[in-house]
Enzyme design. Sequence first.
Site, PDB file in Angstrom:
ATOM      1  N   VAL A  18      25.519 -26.124  -4.393  1.00 46.89           N
ATOM      2  CA  VAL A  18      24.606 -24.998  -4.105  1.00 46.89           C
ATOM      3  C   VAL A  18      23.224 -25.468  -3.653  1.00 46.89           C
ATOM      4  CG1 VAL A  18      25.662 -23.238  -5.570  1.00 46.89           C
ATOM      5  CG2 VAL A  18      23.917 -24.736  -6.524  1.00 46.89           C
ATOM      6  N   LYS A  42      19.181 -38.008 -12.669  1.00 48.27           N
ATOM      7  CA  LYS A  42      20.536 -37.452 -12.547  1.00 48.27           C
ATOM      8  C   LYS A  42      21.329 -38.097 -13.676  1.00 48.27           C
ATOM      9  CE  LYS A  42      24.063 -35.508 -10.316  1.00 48.27           C
ATOM     10  NZ  LYS A  42      24.179 -34.143  -9.798  1.00 48.27           N
ATOM     11  N   PRO A 209      14.132 -22.918   1.751  1.00 40.36           N
ATOM     12  CA  PRO A 209      14.602 -22.777   3.138  1.00 40.36           C
ATOM     13  C   PRO A 209      15.671 -23.790   3.525  1.00 40.36           C
ATOM     14  CG  PRO A 209      12.520 -23.953   3.077  1.00 40.36           C
ATOM     15  CD  PRO A 209      12.823 -23.571   1.646  1.00 40.36           C
TER      16      PRO A 209
HETATM   17  N1  LIG Z   1      18.324 -25.858   1.913  1.00 38.05           N
HETATM   18  C1  LIG Z   1      19.145 -26.714   2.491  1.00 38.05           C
HETATM   19  N2  LIG Z   1      18.862 -27.205   3.715  1.00 38.05           N
HETATM   20  C2  LIG Z   1      19.681 -28.099   4.324  1.00 38.05           C
HETATM   21  N3  LIG Z   1      20.807 -28.581   3.771  1.00 38.05           N
HETATM   22  C3  LIG Z   1      21.141 -28.125   2.556  1.00 38.05           C
HETATM   23  C4  LIG Z   1      20.337 -27.173   1.856  1.00 38.05           C
HETATM   24  N4  LIG Z   1      20.926 -26.917   0.674  1.00 38.05           N
HETATM   25  C5  LIG Z   1      22.032 -27.660   0.630  1.00 38.05           C
HETATM   26  N5  LIG Z   1      22.172 -28.376   1.760  1.00 38.05           N
HETATM   27  C6  LIG Z   1      23.268 -29.318   2.094  1.00 38.05           C
HETATM   28  O1  LIG Z   1      24.451 -28.851   1.447  1.00 38.05           O
HETATM   29  C7  LIG Z   1      25.116 -29.902   0.779  1.00 38.05           C
HETATM   30  C8  LIG Z   1      25.151 -29.612  -0.718  1.00 38.05           C
HETATM   31  O2  LIG Z   1      23.811 -29.601  -1.216  1.00 38.05           O
HETATM   32  P1  LIG Z   1      23.387 -30.455  -2.473  1.00 38.05           P
HETATM   33  O3  LIG Z   1      24.004 -31.802  -2.419  1.00 38.05           O
HETATM   34  O4  LIG Z   1      21.916 -30.380  -2.625  1.00 38.05           O
HETATM   35  O5  LIG Z   1      24.123 -29.581  -3.602  1.00 38.05           O
HETATM   36  P2  LIG Z   1      24.250 -29.895  -5.155  1.00 38.05           P
HETATM   37  O6  LIG Z   1      24.217 -28.605  -5.867  1.00 38.05           O
HETATM   38  O7  LIG Z   1      23.246 -30.923  -5.534  1.00 38.05           O
HETATM   39  O8  LIG Z   1      25.721 -30.517  -5.251  1.00 38.05           O
HETATM   40  P3  LIG Z   1      26.338 -31.415  -6.467  1.00 38.05           P
HETATM   41  O9  LIG Z   1      26.977 -30.425  -7.401  1.00 38.05           O
HETATM   42  O10 LIG Z   1      27.332 -32.272  -5.750  1.00 38.05           O
HETATM   43  O11 LIG Z   1      25.235 -32.199  -7.105  1.00 38.05           O
HETATM   44  C9  LIG Z   1      24.368 -31.189   1.127  1.00 38.05           C
HETATM   45  O12 LIG Z   1      24.963 -31.779   2.253  1.00 38.05           O
HETATM   46  C10 LIG Z   1      22.962 -30.704   1.479  1.00 38.05           C
HETATM   47  O13 LIG Z   1      22.305 -31.550   2.379  1.00 38.05           O
HETATM   48 MG   LIG Z   2      23.516 -32.786  -6.346  1.00 37.63          MG
END
Ligand SMILES: Nc1ncnc2c1ncn2[C@@H]1O[C@H](COP(=O)(O)OP(=O)(O)OP(=O)(O)O)[C@@H](O)[C@H]1O
Ligand SMILES: [Mg+2]
Length: 248
Positions: A18, A42, A209
């Site tokens: 997310v 983390k 954003p």
């Molecule tokens: N606001 C945003 N702008 C650009 N890319 C985004 C955005 N939010 C998420 N993404 C992209 O979507 C994907 C998932 O986001 P992210 O890794 O931050 O999620 P997460 O919740 O940390 O996942 P996990 O549970 O694996 O830790 C990544 O490739 C990230 O770059």
């Molecule tokens: Mg993550």
Amino acid sequence: MNKHEFSGLFLSGTDTGVGKTMVTAGIAAALRDDGEDIGVWKPVQSGALANDPDSDAYRLKQLSGVEDSCTEIAPLVFPAPLTPLLAAEAAGKSLTMDEVVDAGRLLQKRHSALLVEGAGGLAVPLTRTEMMAHLAARLRLPLLLVARAGLGTINHTLLSIWYARELGIEVAGVILNETSPEVSADESVKTNARMIERYGQVPVWGTFPWIEKNLHQQKLVSLVRERIDLEEIRSCIRSQKKTGEMSR
Ligand SMILES: Nc1ncnc2c1ncn2[C@@H]1O[C@H](COP(=O)(O)OP(=O)(O)OP(=O)(O)O)[C@@H](O)[C@H]1O
Ligand SMILES: [Mg+2]
């Protein structure tokens, strides 16, 4: 454990993917740019090695600008793309809550506050008997919930808030994340924050954003400043530190 040994915020999500890493790193970068000594942690990372450029540790480090190494940011790393409990077991390890918490003490000593990124969502198995939410409760950190900005988010967000409260976790705020460049056209985006605030009794601190790939860090910081209520985040972190200092 001292009640206020850890200070900062625990970031969890309504699901995996997310945007917790994006949001954690963006907020850390903006607060650090304002001169705050914020670290990122983390506690358990699965699905990638710490130094892998796709790993959360690597992206947290790159985007936030902290000097800590990837293995300090993510001290417990397991390559299997599974929930932490099973990823650890696949590596022949059985995680305990004490060991997860111990591994974060170095970063907490080094920084005045930490943004802690959970794995997946709150109801994700971490040890044989505990979920990711139990780690937030054990650290006694307020929760910042990251949710998708678009349709479907009210249900996931409210369920996460109610589960967290059942475990005694203080739900400090919610950030809605634009997980795609198109989501801002979604009709529900205009009303989701209001619904979550009303039914969840929690402030929405902004809509994070969509960030273009390889965006310059200073541009990321200015977008975060524009869209996220950093003052609320700062005062949430500061109020804990005051209580901690007073109780010592
Ligand atoms: N606001 C945003 N702008 C650009 N890319 C985004 C955005 N939010 C998420 N993404 C992209 O979507 C994907 C998932 O986001 P992210 O890794 O931050 O999620 P997460 O919740 O940390 O996942 P996990 O549970 O694996 O830790 C990544 O490739 C990230 O770059
Ligand atoms: Mg993550």
